[in-house]
Design an enzyme around this catalytic site. Structure first.
Site, PDB file in Angstrom:
ATOM      1  N   LYS A 152      -4.952   4.367   4.985  1.00  0.00           N
ATOM      2  CA  LYS A 152      -4.354   5.259   5.978  1.00  0.00           C
ATOM      3  C   LYS A 152      -5.403   6.335   6.261  1.00  0.00           C
ATOM      4  CE  LYS A 152       0.114   7.461   6.719  1.00  0.00           C
ATOM      5  NZ  LYS A 152       0.348   7.031   8.077  1.00  0.00           N
TER       6      LYS A 152
HETATM    7  N1  PMP Z   1       2.260   1.448  10.200  1.00  0.00           N
HETATM    8  C1  PMP Z   1       1.528   2.523  10.558  1.00  0.00           C
HETATM    9  C2  PMP Z   1       0.358   2.314  11.454  1.00  0.00           C
HETATM   10  C3  PMP Z   1       1.873   3.806  10.113  1.00  0.00           C
HETATM   11  O1  PMP Z   1       1.158   4.875  10.470  1.00  0.00           O
HETATM   12  C4  PMP Z   1       3.021   3.959   9.292  1.00  0.00           C
HETATM   13  C5  PMP Z   1       3.425   5.322   8.830  1.00  0.00           C
HETATM   14  N2  PMP Z   1       2.793   5.650   7.630  1.00  0.00           N
HETATM   15  C6  PMP Z   1       3.744   2.803   8.942  1.00  0.00           C
HETATM   16  C7  PMP Z   1       3.335   1.566   9.410  1.00  0.00           C
HETATM   17  C8  PMP Z   1       4.934   2.892   8.052  1.00  0.00           C
HETATM   18  O2  PMP Z   1       4.532   3.248   6.760  1.00  0.00           O
HETATM   19  P1  PMP Z   1       5.472   4.028   5.753  1.00  0.00           P
HETATM   20  O3  PMP Z   1       6.764   3.310   5.734  1.00  0.00           O
HETATM   21  O4  PMP Z   1       4.765   3.941   4.469  1.00  0.00           O
HETATM   22  O5  PMP Z   1       5.613   5.400   6.284  1.00  0.00           O
END
Ligand code: PMP
Length: 304
Positions: A152
């Site tokens: 991320k």
């Molecule tokens: N995909 C992307 C590109 C994201 O930025 C996020 C948000 N973090 C998610 C999926 C969902 O991830 P999470 O459930 O861990 O927030």
């Protein structure tokens, strides 16, 4: 009392926390971050951070992929979060943003010697309700061989912002991105699920997508709703014929998608299984489901 934030070992007012114009991360997107949520349970006056450990584990993984140094363990990061939220006397739902970034000034995008800074702060965050009208973006997800999609990292969001911008310009609420191979990947900040004949279908985590913590939670919760889960490659055309579609993520929680590329999903109304999943998820994150208390980190330490 001013809202405080944590930076490199100290708390100080968030409004006074700044970075210089030459900060490397600002120029090159060299930061890794997380989006975490805490939910206020009014009945027992407790604030629950949802899956804090998992988010901090992912932050460590992102930092390690980019060779950045995060000088706190997962447990220490949880403790810092508790300290932050307690100092800010948070009694409402908040979004928590930890960010580790290249904080030295440099004109070249990467220098081994560049310092990393770590900041964590919280912001009030409201729930979103309603259905999203989405388009499939013309911009493809960054290929996993071009950049690691599992991390991320800030820079990756420039591509996602482009897709989101395209969707908004065309009058949609959100974009769905395809992989470079043309398979359904995810939203610009959410994962996507299809429902077909009562089965939950998730674009496979083997595709180039960020397999989110909410996605993992939804997969685990599906059995409680009697739903079988299938993880596989999904083609664009399947989005048009699914019975129901929803997006999920820390920010989006479980948000229905009611149309794709101008075609209604099902009858264009929010579907019953999406509604059931959304309600179950909101119960879980607020600490109303005993079986899932393991996912919650109580800030004020009150035991139910
Ligand atoms: N995909 C992307 C590109 C994201 O930025 C996020 C948000 N973090 C998610 C999926 C969902 O991830 P999470 O459930 O861990 O927030």
């Amino acid at each position: 009392m001013p809202v405080v934030a944590f930076r490199d070992g100290e708390f100080s007012p968030l409004s006074e926390m700044t970075v210089g114009i030459e900060t490397t991360a600002l120029h090159y997107g060299t930061n890794v971050f997380e989006g975490i949520r805490a939910y206020w349970n009014e009945d027992i006056e407790e604030l629950y951070v949802f899956r804090a450990q998992d988010h901090f584990k992912r932050l460590h993984a992102s930092a390690s992929i980019y060779g950045m140094s995060l000088p706190y363990t997962v447990d220490e990061l949880c403790a810092i979060t508790r300290d932050l939220l307690t100092r800010n006397e948070v009694r409402e739902g908040v979004y928590i943003r930890p960010i580790l970034f290249k904080s030295d000034a440099s004109i070249v995008c990467w220098n081994e010697g560049l310092k990393d800074s770590f900041v964590i702060y919280d912001k009030p965050f409201k729930m979103f309700s309603g259905g999203l009208k989405c388009c499939v973006s013309l911009w493809r997800q960054v290929d996993g061989n071009a950049a690691p999609v599992r991390a991320k990292v800030g820079g990756m969001y420039a591509a996602r912002a482009l897709a989101r911008h395209e969707a908004l310009m065309l009058g949609y609420d959100e974009a769905i991105m395809l992989t470079s191979e043309g398979k359904v990947a995810e939203g610009t900040g959410e994962n996507l699920f299809l429902i077909e004949d009562g089965k939950l279908i998730a674009p496979s985590a083997g595709e180039d997508l960020l397999a989110g913590i909410t996605r993992a939670s939804v997969i685990e919760l599906a059995s409680e709703l009697g739903m079988e889960v299938v993880e596989r490659s999904v083609n664009r055309g399947e989005l048009y014929v699914a019975d129901e579609l929803f997006m999920c993520g820390t920010g989006a929680e479980v948000t229905p998608v009611t149309a794709v590329d101008g075609r209604n999903v099902g009858d264009g109304e929010i579907g019953p299984l999406t509604t059931a999943m959304r309600e179950l998820y909101l119960d879980v994150v607020h600490g109303r489901k005993d079986a899932h208390m393991k996912w919650l980190f109580p800030v004020y330490g009150r035991v139910q």
